[in-house]
Design a protein around this motif. Structure first.
Motif, PDB file in Angstrom:
ATOM      1  N   LEU A 162      45.488  38.682  41.458  1.00 18.39           N
ATOM      2  CA  LEU A 162      46.058  39.251  42.259  1.00 18.39           C
ATOM      3  C   LEU A 162      47.066  38.760  43.361  1.00 18.39           C
ATOM      4  O   LEU A 162      46.837  37.318  43.595  1.00 18.39           O
ATOM      5  N   ILE A 163      47.882  38.925  44.733  1.00 17.10           N
ATOM      6  CA  ILE A 163      48.065  38.826  45.822  1.00 17.10           C
ATOM      7  C   ILE A 163      47.393  37.718  45.847  1.00 17.10           C
ATOM      8  O   ILE A 163      45.745  38.206  46.876  1.00 17.10           O
ATOM      9  N   GLY A 164      47.396  36.385  46.543  1.00 17.35           N
ATOM     10  CA  GLY A 164      46.846  35.206  47.332  1.00 17.35           C
ATOM     11  C   GLY A 164      46.095  34.669  46.646  1.00 17.35           C
ATOM     12  O   GLY A 164      44.973  33.865  47.174  1.00 17.35           O
ATOM     13  N   GLY A 165      45.984  35.160  45.033  1.00 18.42           N
ATOM     14  CA  GLY A 165      44.855  33.749  44.405  1.00 18.42           C
ATOM     15  C   GLY A 165      43.560  34.831  44.343  1.00 18.42           C
ATOM     16  O   GLY A 165      42.676  34.323  43.608  1.00 18.42           O
ATOM     17  N   ALA A 166      42.853  35.832  44.674  1.00 14.72           N
ATOM     18  CA  ALA A 166      41.981  36.485  44.898  1.00 14.72           C
ATOM     19  C   ALA A 166      41.891  37.346  42.969  1.00 14.72           C
ATOM     20  O   ALA A 166      42.908  38.354  43.143  1.00 14.72           O
ATOM     21  N   ALA A 167      41.050  37.043  41.956  1.00 17.34           N
ATOM     22  CA  ALA A 167      40.564  37.716  40.922  1.00 17.34           C
ATOM     23  C   ALA A 167      39.957  38.392  41.380  1.00 17.34           C
ATOM     24  O   ALA A 167      39.221  39.231  42.045  1.00 17.34           O
ATOM     25  N   GLU A 168      40.196  39.281  39.938  1.00 16.54           N
ATOM     26  CA  GLU A 168      39.048  40.544  39.439  1.00 16.54           C
ATOM     27  C   GLU A 168      37.941  40.052  39.943  1.00 16.54           C
ATOM     28  O   GLU A 168      37.510  39.230  39.283  1.00 16.54           O
ATOM     29  N   PRO A 169      36.445  41.577  40.032  1.00 18.97           N
ATOM     30  CA  PRO A 169      35.669  40.890  40.373  1.00 18.97           C
ATOM     31  C   PRO A 169      34.468  40.162  39.132  1.00 18.97           C
ATOM     32  O   PRO A 169      33.845  39.128  39.268  1.00 18.97           O
ATOM     33  N   ASP A 170      35.137  40.801  38.203  1.00 19.29           N
ATOM     34  CA  ASP A 170      34.379  39.987  36.910  1.00 19.29           C
ATOM     35  C   ASP A 170      34.712  38.566  36.783  1.00 19.29           C
ATOM     36  O   ASP A 170      34.099  37.739  35.816  1.00 19.29           O
ATOM     37  N   ARG A 171      36.018  38.087  36.841  1.00 22.38           N
ATOM     38  CA  ARG A 171      36.374  36.361  36.981  1.00 22.38           C
ATOM     39  C   ARG A 171      35.076  35.867  37.211  1.00 22.38           C
ATOM     40  O   ARG A 171      34.834  34.937  36.517  1.00 22.38           O
ATOM     41  N   SER A 172      34.650  36.463  38.034  1.00 20.42           N
ATOM     42  CA  SER A 172      33.688  35.078  39.530  1.00 20.42           C
ATOM     43  C   SER A 172      32.396  35.478  38.313  1.00 20.42           C
ATOM     44  O   SER A 172      31.846  34.544  37.769  1.00 20.42           O
ATOM     45  N   ARG A 173      32.340  36.391  37.675  1.00 15.57           N
ATOM     46  CA  ARG A 173      30.998  36.589  36.587  1.00 15.57           C
ATOM     47  C   ARG A 173      31.291  35.328  35.597  1.00 15.57           C
ATOM     48  O   ARG A 173      30.380  35.067  34.952  1.00 15.57           O
ATOM     49  N   SER A 174      32.563  35.645  34.765  1.00 16.70           N
ATOM     50  CA  SER A 174      32.607  34.733  33.731  1.00 16.70           C
ATOM     51  C   SER A 174      32.694  33.572  34.142  1.00 16.70           C
ATOM     52  O   SER A 174      32.248  32.720  33.095  1.00 16.70           O
ATOM     53  N   VAL A 175      33.216  33.011  35.369  1.00 21.44           N
ATOM     54  CA  VAL A 175      33.005  31.743  35.566  1.00 21.44           C
ATOM     55  C   VAL A 175      31.017  30.983  35.498  1.00 21.44           C
ATOM     56  O   VAL A 175      30.577  29.989  35.129  1.00 21.44           O
ATOM     57  N   LEU A 176      30.436  31.771  35.900  1.00 22.43           N
ATOM     58  CA  LEU A 176      29.335  32.070  36.377  1.00 22.43           C
ATOM     59  C   LEU A 176      28.721  31.275  34.999  1.00 22.43           C
ATOM     60  O   LEU A 176      27.701  30.854  34.498  1.00 22.43           O
ATOM     61  N   ARG A 177      29.186  32.565  33.695  1.00 24.00           N
ATOM     62  CA  ARG A 177      28.374  32.739  32.302  1.00 24.00           C
ATOM     63  C   ARG A 177      28.814  31.248  31.591  1.00 24.00           C
ATOM     64  O   ARG A 177      28.347  30.760  31.573  1.00 24.00           O
ATOM     65  N   GLN A 178      29.817  30.888  31.931  1.00 19.27           N
ATOM     66  CA  GLN A 178      30.618  29.848  31.095  1.00 19.27           C
ATOM     67  C   GLN A 178      29.692  28.799  31.964  1.00 19.27           C
ATOM     68  O   GLN A 178      29.289  27.285  31.210  1.00 19.27           O
ATOM     69  N   LEU A 179      29.109  28.480  33.199  1.00 18.91           N
ATOM     70  CA  LEU A 179      28.210  27.561  33.516  1.00 18.91           C
ATOM     71  C   LEU A 179      27.191  27.518  32.743  1.00 18.91           C
ATOM     72  O   LEU A 179      27.009  26.886  32.750  1.00 18.91           O
ATOM     73  N   GLU A 180      26.630  28.254  32.924  1.00 15.76           N
ATOM     74  CA  GLU A 180      24.918  29.059  32.215  1.00 15.76           C
ATOM     75  C   GLU A 180      25.334  28.185  31.006  1.00 15.76           C
ATOM     76  O   GLU A 180      24.279  27.756  30.405  1.00 15.76           O
ATOM     77  N   ARG A 181      26.073  28.268  30.488  1.00 18.26           N
ATOM     78  CA  ARG A 181      25.975  27.812  28.899  1.00 18.26           C
ATOM     79  C   ARG A 181      25.769  25.941  28.943  1.00 18.26           C
ATOM     80  O   ARG A 181      25.671  25.794  27.594  1.00 18.26           O
TER      81      ARG A 181
END
Length: 257
Positions: A162-181
């Protein structure tokens, strides 16, 4: 030495002396949840101006010893809540389903020189920053900025920003799940005293300048740094605990080449 003022020569401010007196009085005469006498009574009792009294009360509120309630008055605050700090207690930052944390947003942007140096990556590499709130007993105790280099989560799905670099809410979960692995094989942690800046203070629901405890944590996997978390805890309502012994027990993060 001429021109240098000795510590003994520094006069203690009146409000600070009153603050010390008030702390002793509170400990002797009041219990949690009790309402203090009004300002007029307190000023008369201690023989001070109401302006001085307000300064002392403001200081004690900042320290978390007092709570002001509109229509009720000034109450004795409850003791600070013990908040465990450590991967076993608060969960590896990749714990996307950890109920203690609530994601606010995720911003993907090129790393500044300072952040790149802290993460051991080239300046300008994309870093995903997940902002989260830590909740304890339903109350916001901390705000965290979790910085993850793009190279640490290479399988992160592309999501329109989105404008300003803020991503959709699912983006946070995607990053966290990648780390979880990823398997953590090293971590380090440092704690220092600070004050809440305007943005952090708003998330913590406190005025700017409120005392905070800043916990900086580094996490490594497969011999490289994969995340840097900067967590800002409310110093007025919580105390940090480190394991059963009370000691900070960490495995050093291997330095990146």
């Amino acid at each position: 030495m001429q021109g240098t003022q000795s510590a003994q020569g520094v006069q203690e401010p009146k409000y600070w002396h009153l603050r010390t007196v008030l702390v002793r009085t509170i400990d002797r005469e009041f219990s949690t949840g009790q309402v203090l006498p009004n300002e007029r009574e307190l000023a008369a009792r201690f023989g001070v101006a109401r302006a001085t009294l307000r300064q002392a009360l403001d200081q004690l509120e900042l320290e978390g010893r007092l709570v002001r309630r509109r229509g009720i008055g000034t109450l004795i605050a409850a003791p600070r809540v013990g908040v465990p700090v450590g991967r076993r207690d608060e969960g590896w930052p990749g714990s996307a389903r950890n109920q203690a944390w609530r994601s606010v947003d995720c911003v993907s942007a090129p790393a500044s020189a300072r952040l790149a140096a802290a993460l051991g990556i080239p300046e300008g590499e994309t870093v995903h920053t997940v902002r989260r709130l830590r909740l304890v007993e339903g109350l916001t105790m901390a705000v965290e900025s979790l910085h993850v280099p793009d190279s640490a989560v290479p399988h992160l799905p592309a999501v329109p920003q989105l404008i300003g670099g803020a991503a959709e809410p699912d983006r946070s979960r995607s990053v966290l799940r990648q780390l979880e692995r990823l398997g953590v094989d090293g971590e380090s942690r440092a704690v220092e005293l600070g004050v809440a800046e305007a943005e952090e203070a708003a998330l913590l629901e406190r005025p700017p300048g409120t005392p905070v405890l800043v916990v900086t944590s580094q996490y490594a996997a497969a011999g490289r740094l994969v995340a840097l978390a900067v967590s800002t805890y409310r110093a007025d309502t919580c105390k940090l605990t480190f394991g059963e012994t009370g000691l900070v027990e960490v495995t050093p993060v291997a330095k990146t080449a």
